[in-house]
Design a protein around this motif. Structure first.
Motif, short mmCIF file in Angstrom:
data_model
loop_
_atom_site.label_atom_id
_atom_site.label_comp_id
_atom_site.label_asym_id
_atom_site.label_seq_id
_atom_site.Cartn_x
_atom_site.Cartn_y
_atom_site.Cartn_z
N ASP A 99 0.44 -1.02 -0.34
CA ASP A 99 0.17 0.09 0.30
C ASP A 99 1.11 1.17 -0.01
OD1 ASP A 99 1.29 -0.19 2.33
OD2 ASP A 99 -0.71 0.32 3.40
N SER A 101 2.97 1.76 2.05
CA SER A 101 3.31 2.65 3.85
C SER A 101 5.43 1.94 3.63
CB SER A 101 2.87 2.03 4.48
OG SER A 101 1.37 2.18 4.59
N TYR A 113 2.39 -10.19 7.25
CA TYR A 113 1.29 -9.33 6.71
C TYR A 113 1.22 -10.41 5.08
CZ TYR A 113 4.71 -7.98 2.96
OH TYR A 113 5.15 -7.55 1.37
N ARG A 121 -4.89 -4.61 5.66
CA ARG A 121 -3.59 -3.83 6.07
C ARG A 121 -3.67 -4.10 7.68
NH1 ARG A 121 -2.59 1.38 4.61
NH2 ARG A 121 -3.89 2.56 6.18
N VAL A 133 2.79 4.42 7.78
CA VAL A 133 2.31 4.64 7.32
C VAL A 133 1.26 5.62 6.21
CG1 VAL A 133 -0.26 3.47 7.56
CG2 VAL A 133 1.57 2.92 8.76
N PHE A 141 -4.66 0.51 9.61
CA PHE A 141 -3.84 -0.10 9.35
C PHE A 141 -3.44 -0.67 10.49
CE2 PHE A 141 1.09 -0.54 9.96
CZ PHE A 141 1.62 -0.72 8.34
#
Length: 281
Positions: A99, A101, A113, A121, A133, A141
């Motif tokens: 994403d 981040s 993850y 997330r 983030v 998140f």
């Protein structure tokens, strides 16, 4: 209680239990469970005996799958289809997540993850990492470490677990919400707050998230950058003794600091990634 009513009550309990599967899967599992455990022969039992036997089987199933009515454990939501990244080196490893981040993973630390991270997330961490983030209001998140959950409402923070399983979260920017498994209390952290959890005790205290330079030589800022970021700073000799007063967030992006110095002294700069060197001119 008649058998039909009991059947409906048990199915209601089954459907309301927090199993993370689709409605179709739950319905199919219920039918399989009912046909296996409640055969016509068993239904000839007295109602109370039937009820106790059925309840016992359900209780066994729920406990066996980690589902309890008295306590809802933290749901990590990371499937077996996941990515694991471990830093076995002695230097911080920077990772860009799907994403966008960023994670600065400390030595001998590990994150895990889900493969569908952009919509799920959630991250497990062992060790220490700094998170920057990317905001996404539609997809929270969350970072899981030991029994704690950090829900990100802002941008940058550190999560670390020591050898005694004590978890510390330091917030640099934005805000985060802290939860602990088994506790209903929630903690909302503000920049400069440190959350500490160990031995079943949670507390919040302040920490200094800035490095201050009060009328110091510009060369001193260069030394700080080299020590903190690993980049050597070269400035023209006539600027080396220039005095500077500035407050720097300890987790500020290097490029932001370099840009600030550039604008303050009207200097251009060049970053050499191969040499880990920044030259002002």
């Amino acid at each position: 209680m008649d058998e039909e009513k009991l059947d409906k009550e048990l199915q209601k309990i089954w459907d309301e239990s927090p199993v993370s599967h689709s409605a179709e899967t739950k319905e199919a599992s219920w039918e399989a469970f009912r046909s296996k455990n409640f055969t016509p022969k068993k239904r000839k039992l007295k109602a109370w005996h039937y009820y106790v036997a059925a309840a016992s089987v359900l209780l066994f199933l729920f406990i066996g799958t980690g589902i309890y009515f008295t306590e809802s454990p933290i749901e990590r939501g990371i499937s077996t289809a996941s990515t694991v990244i471990e830093n076995t080196s002695s230097e911080v490893k920077t990772i860009v997540l799907p994403d966008s981040s960023r994670v600065d993973l400390s030595p001998f630390s590990k994150i895990k993850y889900a493969s569908d991270f952009t919509v799920n997330r959630k991250i497990d961490i062992e060790g220490e990492a700094y998170f920057k983030v990317k905001k996404d209001k539609n997809h929270p998140f969350k970072v899981f470490c030991n029994e704690t959950t950090t829900t990100v409402l802002g941008t940058s923070f550190i999560v670390k677990e020591d050898k005694d399983s004590k978890v510390t979260v330091e917030l640099y920017e934005g805000s985060v919400q802290m939860n602990v498994k088994g506790l209903s209390q929630k903690w909302i952290l503000e920049p400069g707050d440190k959350f500490i959890y160990g031995d079943k005790i949670a507390e919040v205290e302040e920490f200094n998230r800035f490095t201050d330079f009060e009328n110091q030589k510009l060369a001193g800022v260069g030394d700080y950058i080299e020590k903190s970021y690993g980049y050597k700073i070269i400035v023209p000799q006539e600027f080396a003794n220039q005095r500077i007063t500035v407050r720097i967030n300890k987790k500020e992006d290097l490029k932001t600091i370099v840009q600030l110095i550039s604008e303050m002294y009207d200097l251009d700069f060049e970053i050499n990634e191969d040499l880990k060197q920044i030259t002002f001119q």
